[in-house]
Motif scaffolding. Structure first.
Motif, mmCIF file in Angstrom:
data_model
loop_
_atom_site.group_PDB
_atom_site.id
_atom_site.type_symbol
_atom_site.label_atom_id
_atom_site.label_comp_id
_atom_site.label_asym_id
_atom_site.label_seq_id
_atom_site.Cartn_x
_atom_site.Cartn_y
_atom_site.Cartn_z
ATOM 1 N N ARG A 8 55.929 -71.524 59.194
ATOM 2 C CA ARG A 8 56.874 -71.685 58.102
ATOM 3 C C ARG A 8 58.326 -71.546 58.532
ATOM 4 O O ARG A 8 59.201 -72.197 57.970
ATOM 5 C CB ARG A 8 56.551 -70.686 56.987
ATOM 6 C CG ARG A 8 55.128 -70.787 56.473
ATOM 7 C CD ARG A 8 54.798 -72.198 55.966
ATOM 8 N NE ARG A 8 55.574 -72.544 54.784
ATOM 9 C CZ ARG A 8 55.187 -72.350 53.538
ATOM 10 N NH1 ARG A 8 54.008 -71.832 53.291
ATOM 11 N NH2 ARG A 8 55.969 -72.685 52.518
ATOM 12 N N TYR A 9 58.620 -70.643 59.485
ATOM 13 C CA TYR A 9 60.010 -70.467 59.917
ATOM 14 C C TYR A 9 60.354 -71.380 61.099
ATOM 15 O O TYR A 9 61.449 -71.932 61.160
ATOM 16 C CB TYR A 9 60.286 -69.006 60.270
ATOM 17 C CG TYR A 9 60.494 -68.105 59.061
ATOM 18 C CD1 TYR A 9 60.328 -68.588 57.770
ATOM 19 C CD2 TYR A 9 60.863 -66.777 59.211
ATOM 20 C CE1 TYR A 9 60.517 -67.784 56.667
ATOM 21 C CE2 TYR A 9 61.062 -65.960 58.107
ATOM 22 C CZ TYR A 9 60.882 -66.462 56.838
ATOM 23 O OH TYR A 9 61.074 -65.657 55.750
ATOM 24 N N GLY A 19 65.461 -63.249 60.425
ATOM 25 C CA GLY A 19 64.813 -64.563 60.557
ATOM 26 C C GLY A 19 64.867 -65.353 59.256
ATOM 27 O O GLY A 19 65.120 -66.561 59.254
ATOM 28 N N TRP A 20 64.642 -64.662 58.150
ATOM 29 C CA TRP A 20 64.704 -65.309 56.825
ATOM 30 C C TRP A 20 66.120 -65.844 56.556
ATOM 31 O O TRP A 20 66.294 -66.994 56.117
ATOM 32 C CB TRP A 20 64.295 -64.286 55.768
ATOM 33 C CG TRP A 20 64.611 -64.637 54.354
ATOM 34 C CD1 TRP A 20 64.173 -65.729 53.656
ATOM 35 C CD2 TRP A 20 65.427 -63.884 53.453
ATOM 36 N NE1 TRP A 20 64.665 -65.696 52.372
ATOM 37 C CE2 TRP A 20 65.430 -64.575 52.216
ATOM 38 C CE3 TRP A 20 66.137 -62.689 53.559
ATOM 39 C CZ2 TRP A 20 66.143 -64.107 51.110
ATOM 40 C CZ3 TRP A 20 66.833 -62.212 52.450
ATOM 41 C CH2 TRP A 20 66.827 -62.925 51.245
ATOM 42 N N HIS A 51 63.616 -67.217 65.963
ATOM 43 C CA HIS A 51 62.316 -66.891 65.369
ATOM 44 C C HIS A 51 61.321 -66.472 66.448
ATOM 45 O O HIS A 51 60.437 -65.642 66.194
ATOM 46 C CB HIS A 51 61.763 -68.080 64.583
ATOM 47 C CG HIS A 51 62.609 -68.450 63.398
ATOM 48 N ND1 HIS A 51 63.048 -67.519 62.481
ATOM 49 C CD2 HIS A 51 63.105 -69.631 62.979
ATOM 50 C CE1 HIS A 51 63.770 -68.122 61.550
ATOM 51 N NE2 HIS A 51 63.831 -69.404 61.838
ATOM 52 N N MET A 52 61.454 -67.030 67.665
ATOM 53 C CA MET A 52 60.578 -66.618 68.760
ATOM 54 C C MET A 52 60.797 -65.133 69.079
ATOM 55 O O MET A 52 59.851 -64.383 69.303
ATOM 56 C CB MET A 52 60.837 -67.467 70.008
ATOM 57 C CG MET A 52 59.964 -67.083 71.185
ATOM 58 S SD MET A 52 60.591 -67.691 72.760
ATOM 59 C CE MET A 52 62.013 -66.634 73.028
ATOM 60 N N VAL A 53 62.081 -64.718 69.098
ATOM 61 C CA VAL A 53 62.408 -63.303 69.342
ATOM 62 C C VAL A 53 61.716 -62.438 68.276
ATOM 63 O O VAL A 53 61.143 -61.386 68.577
ATOM 64 C CB VAL A 53 63.935 -63.095 69.318
ATOM 65 C CG1 VAL A 53 64.291 -61.611 69.373
ATOM 66 C CG2 VAL A 53 64.592 -63.840 70.480
ATOM 67 N N ASP A 54 61.755 -62.897 67.050
ATOM 68 C CA ASP A 54 61.129 -62.214 65.925
ATOM 69 C C ASP A 54 59.614 -62.099 66.122
ATOM 70 O O ASP A 54 59.032 -61.008 66.050
ATOM 71 C CB ASP A 54 61.462 -63.041 64.657
ATOM 72 C CG ASP A 54 60.990 -62.394 63.380
ATOM 73 O OD1 ASP A 54 60.438 -61.283 63.453
ATOM 74 O OD2 ASP A 54 61.171 -63.001 62.317
ATOM 75 N N PRO A 66 61.308 -71.532 49.402
ATOM 76 C CA PRO A 66 59.986 -71.054 49.850
ATOM 77 C C PRO A 66 60.083 -69.994 50.952
ATOM 78 O O PRO A 66 59.210 -69.136 51.064
ATOM 79 C CB PRO A 66 59.310 -72.321 50.375
ATOM 80 C CG PRO A 66 60.038 -73.460 49.768
ATOM 81 C CD PRO A 66 61.444 -72.999 49.516
ATOM 82 N N ALA A 67 61.163 -70.049 51.753
ATOM 83 C CA ALA A 67 61.319 -69.071 52.836
ATOM 84 C C ALA A 67 61.423 -67.653 52.288
ATOM 85 O O ALA A 67 61.043 -66.691 52.968
ATOM 86 C CB ALA A 67 62.566 -69.401 53.659
ATOM 87 N N THR A 68 61.921 -67.514 51.060
ATOM 88 C CA THR A 68 62.057 -66.184 50.457
ATOM 89 C C THR A 68 60.680 -65.602 50.137
ATOM 90 O O THR A 68 60.441 -64.408 50.358
ATOM 91 C CB THR A 68 62.925 -66.272 49.187
ATOM 92 O OG1 THR A 68 64.182 -66.836 49.554
ATOM 93 C CG2 THR A 68 63.147 -64.901 48.572
#
Lengths: 93, 210
Positions: A58-59, B88-89, B193-196, A11-13
């Motif tokens: 989500r992340y 991040g991904w 992710h916070m940096v992002d 799902p992250a994609t």
């Protein structure tokens, strides 16, 4: 042992694709001159707020966190977007 | 062969499914260490204050801020945003590999996360260099004072994040992928992710309010 799901099925994609498309749309609105500058700027801030919320939920996995944490960061995004846009429109009027 | 991990470790115990039953509600948790989340909260709200200061400054001198923003190149901001989103991904995928105890995938994905992220440093250095060569510095005006201070503090966060990822990578290669490691990588991922997301907000604020 279960193996991680493939990158395409993760799902992250899908979230990453959405975030990239949103960034591309922002660029198009600002550089493509498809709309007026104030509308482009407003859209860019709103899209930024939605992207930030997606990253939070989500992340950073706040969708699975205790509700108080989720509300805290959702409120942060909402308040930031609100005062940035309020300041922008007051200065433009 | 990927190394298996103990599924009874604390970090693996909480289900990631949605809410509903009392059991599911009680199982809700933050990923990683709660102390790191306190830091993330303080940092995020500090940046919120930065955004407010900038907004007040902009309301007082709208023409100056608009003209100054026009001198920034949105394409570089877009590129930086896409680099951080991609990094991040990849970090999410690295955490997924760690949760499944797949050391080979974990190391690959952490390396990719760092490799992609290094593009942010390259474009930032290029951007700072071209600005300074054009005579635009911290002292040029209020807009650029905020531009350098905010992006500089963000860049410092980015460099700290890279260092933390390097530690994650080193531990991924030599340590057992147990619950302690999962707390490490989940905390590091939350910081990353916070940096992002701070950049996601800085980008329209500095580059696109015209």
């Amino acid at each position: 042992m279960k193996h991680p799901v493939s990158i395409l099925r993760n799902p992250a994609t899908r979230i990453w694709l959405l975030l990239m498309l949103a960034t591309g749309l922002t660029w198009f609105l600002v550089e493509g001159h498809a709309v007026s500058a104030p509308i482009a700027a407003t859209s860019a801030v709103l899209i930024g707020g939605i992207k930030a919320r997606l990253v939070f939920m989500r992340y950073m996995e706040l969708q699975h966190a205790p509700r108080v944490w989720r509300l805290l960061f959702e409120a942060w995004a909402l308040v930031c977007v609100s005062f940035i846009l309020l300041g922008y429109w007051l200065a433009s009027s | 062969m990927p190394e298996s991990i103990d599924l009874a470790t604390p970090a693996m115990a909480a289900p990631r499914a949605g809410a509903g039953s009392r059991h599911e509600r009680s199982a809700r948790k933050l990923p990683g260490d709660s102390g790191v989340w306190l830091f993330i909260t303080a940092d995020t709200f500090a940046f919120g204050l930065f955004f407010l200061l900038f907004t007040i400054g902009r309301a007082e001198q709208p023409a100056l801020y608009r003209e100054s923003a026009l001198a920034l190149v949105p394409g570089i901001g877009v590129l930086n945003t896409m680099i951080l989103l991609t990094s991040g991904w990849l970090m999410v995928l690295a955490v997924d590999a760690a949760r499944h105890g797949d050391r080979r995938l974990l190391v690959q994905r952490l390396l990719l996360t760092m490799l992609v992220a290094s593009g942010f440093a390259a474009t930032k250095v290029y951007e700072y260099t071209t600005k300074v060569q054009a005579g635009i510095t911290l002292l040029t005006n209020d807009f650029y004072m905020y531009y350098y201070v905010f992006t500089g503090i963000h860049f410092l966060h980015f460099l700290i994040g890279l260092a933390v990822l390097a530690v994650c990578l080193s531990k991924a290669r030599r340590d057992t992928l147990d619950g302690h490691y999962l707390i490490w990588i989940e905390s590091s991922a939350s910081y990353w992710h916070m940096v992002d997301l701070l950049w996601i907000m800085l980008f329209p604020l500095l580059y696109l309010l015209r």
